[in-house]
Design a protein around this motif. Structure first.
Motif, PDB file in Angstrom:
ATOM      1  N   ILE A 127       0.833  -1.208   0.000  1.00 16.48           N
ATOM      2  CA  ILE A 127       0.000   0.000   0.000  1.00 16.48           C
ATOM      3  C   ILE A 127       0.863   1.252   0.000  1.00 16.48           C
ATOM      4  CG2 ILE A 127      -1.702   1.318   1.343  1.00 16.48           C
ATOM      5  CD1 ILE A 127      -2.995  -1.304   2.108  1.00 16.48           C
ATOM      6  N   SER A 128       2.068   1.145   0.576  1.00 20.64           N
ATOM      7  CA  SER A 128       2.978   2.293   0.617  1.00 20.64           C
ATOM      8  C   SER A 128       3.461   2.703  -0.770  1.00 20.64           C
ATOM      9  CB  SER A 128       4.180   1.982   1.508  1.00 20.64           C
ATOM     10  OG  SER A 128       3.776   1.811   2.847  1.00 20.64           O
ATOM     11  N   PHE A 148       1.414   3.217  -3.125  1.00 22.65           N
ATOM     12  CA  PHE A 148       0.329   3.997  -3.718  1.00 22.65           C
ATOM     13  C   PHE A 148      -0.202   5.101  -2.809  1.00 22.65           C
ATOM     14  CE2 PHE A 148       0.105  -0.469  -5.056  1.00 22.65           C
ATOM     15  CZ  PHE A 148       0.402  -0.325  -6.398  1.00 22.65           C
ATOM     16  N   LEU A 149      -0.086   4.905  -1.488  1.00 25.21           N
ATOM     17  CA  LEU A 149      -0.687   5.844  -0.541  1.00 25.21           C
ATOM     18  C   LEU A 149       0.396   6.599   0.210  1.00 25.21           C
ATOM     19  CD1 LEU A 149      -3.330   6.891   0.773  1.00 25.21           C
ATOM     20  CD2 LEU A 149      -3.079   5.087   2.465  1.00 25.21           C
ATOM     21  N   TYR A 150       0.380   7.919   0.071  1.00 26.11           N
ATOM     22  CA  TYR A 150       1.407   8.760   0.683  1.00 26.11           C
ATOM     23  C   TYR A 150       1.483   8.573   2.198  1.00 26.11           C
ATOM     24  CZ  TYR A 150       4.056  12.917   1.942  1.00 26.11           C
ATOM     25  OH  TYR A 150       5.004  13.760   2.459  1.00 26.11           O
ATOM     26  N   ASN A 156       0.769   6.029   4.116  1.00 25.64           N
ATOM     27  CA  ASN A 156       1.088   4.728   4.709  1.00 25.64           C
ATOM     28  C   ASN A 156       2.587   4.687   4.974  1.00 25.64           C
ATOM     29  OD1 ASN A 156      -0.212   2.309   5.600  1.00 25.64           O
ATOM     30  ND2 ASN A 156       1.063   1.214   4.152  1.00 25.64           N
TER      31      ASN A 156
END
Length: 197
Positions: free
Chosen positions: A182-183, A185-187, A189
Motif C-alpha cells: 500500500i505504501s 500507492f498511498l502517501y 502509509n
C-alpha cells in the motif's frame, strides 16, 4: 540559519499547503494512538523534527509529557505560539541527555545518508540504556512526492544501521495499513521502526 530547504520559511508554507486541514484529526484518531503505545507510560517523549507540532499537540491533548526540536525557526515559532514545548535545534545535535523516549516522524528521509548515520551516532550518546526510538518514514510514493527528500529510508537500511551501531530493531511495521504494498500507492502509509538502545 543555513539554506537547507527544510529550514526555510518557504518550507513551512509548503507544508501548510501540502497537508489538508483535517490532517491533525486523522493523525489524532488513527495514527498516533497506536504509535504512542510503543513508549513506556509516564515518560517525556522527545520529538525530533517536530515540524508544525502535530505530535506535540496530540501529546498535550492527552496530557503526555513531550518536547520538540526542529531546525525550522518559523515552525518552532508557530509551535511556541500554540504553547507547545518546542525549540530550535538540529536533530543531529539537540541539547538533551538521558533520553528514554524519542519520536521521529518523517524526518530522516530529508537527510543525506551520512547525516542519517550522524543522527544515530548522536542519539546513541543521548539515550539511556533501554531507551526507545519510534521513527516513521514514507514508502516509495511518499518519498517521490516531496522535492526535499534526500534519502529513501526502508527497513533494510535501518537494519544495516542497527547492526553497525549495535542497536536493536525491535519491530518494523506499516501504519495505518499493515501492508507494505500500500505504501507504493498511498502517501500516508508509513514504515514504522521501533529501535531500542
Amino acid at each position: 540559519m543555513n539554506n537547507k530547504p527544510t529550514e526555510q520559511v518557504e518550507y513551512s508554507e509548503y507544508l501548510s499547503e501540502k497537508y489538508l486541514p483535517f490532517r491533525d484529526q486523522y493523525l489524532f484518531s488513527f495514527y498516533y494512538p497506536k504509535l504512542i503505545k510503543q513508549f513506556s507510560p509516564n515518560t517525556t517523549i522527545i520529538d525530533l523534527g517536530s515540524g508544525l507540532g502535530s505530535f506535540l499537540r496530540f501529546c498535550k491533548k492527552h496530557k503526555i509529557s513531550a518536547k520538540g526540536y526542529d531546525t525550522n525557526a518559523d515552525m518552532v515559532a508557530q509551535c511556541q505560539k500554540a504553547e507547545l514545548d518546542a525549540k530550535v535545534a538540529s536533530v543531529l545535535g539537540f541539547p538533551e541527555a538521558s533520553v528514554k523516549s524519542a519520536f521521529c516522524d518523517n524526518v530522516l528521509e530529508h537527510l543525506t545518508l551520512e547525516e542519517i548515520y550522524t543522527f544515530f551516532q548522536n542519539l546513541k550518546t543521548k539515550m539511556i540504556s533501554g531507551g526507545r526510538l519510534v521513527m516513521l518514514v514514507p514508502g516509495p510514493v511518499g518519498f517521490r512526492k516531496d522535492h526535499t527528500h534526500a534519502t529513501f529510508v526502508d527497513v533494510a537500511l535501518i537494519e544495516s544501521i542497527c547492526k553497525t551501531m549495535s542497536l536493536k530493531l525491535t519491530k518494523a511495521f506499516y501504519h495505518p495499513f499493515n501492508c507494505k504494498f500500500i505504501s507504493r500507492f498511498l502517501y500516508l502509509n508509513m514504515t514504522v521502526c521501533v529501535i531500542d538502545f
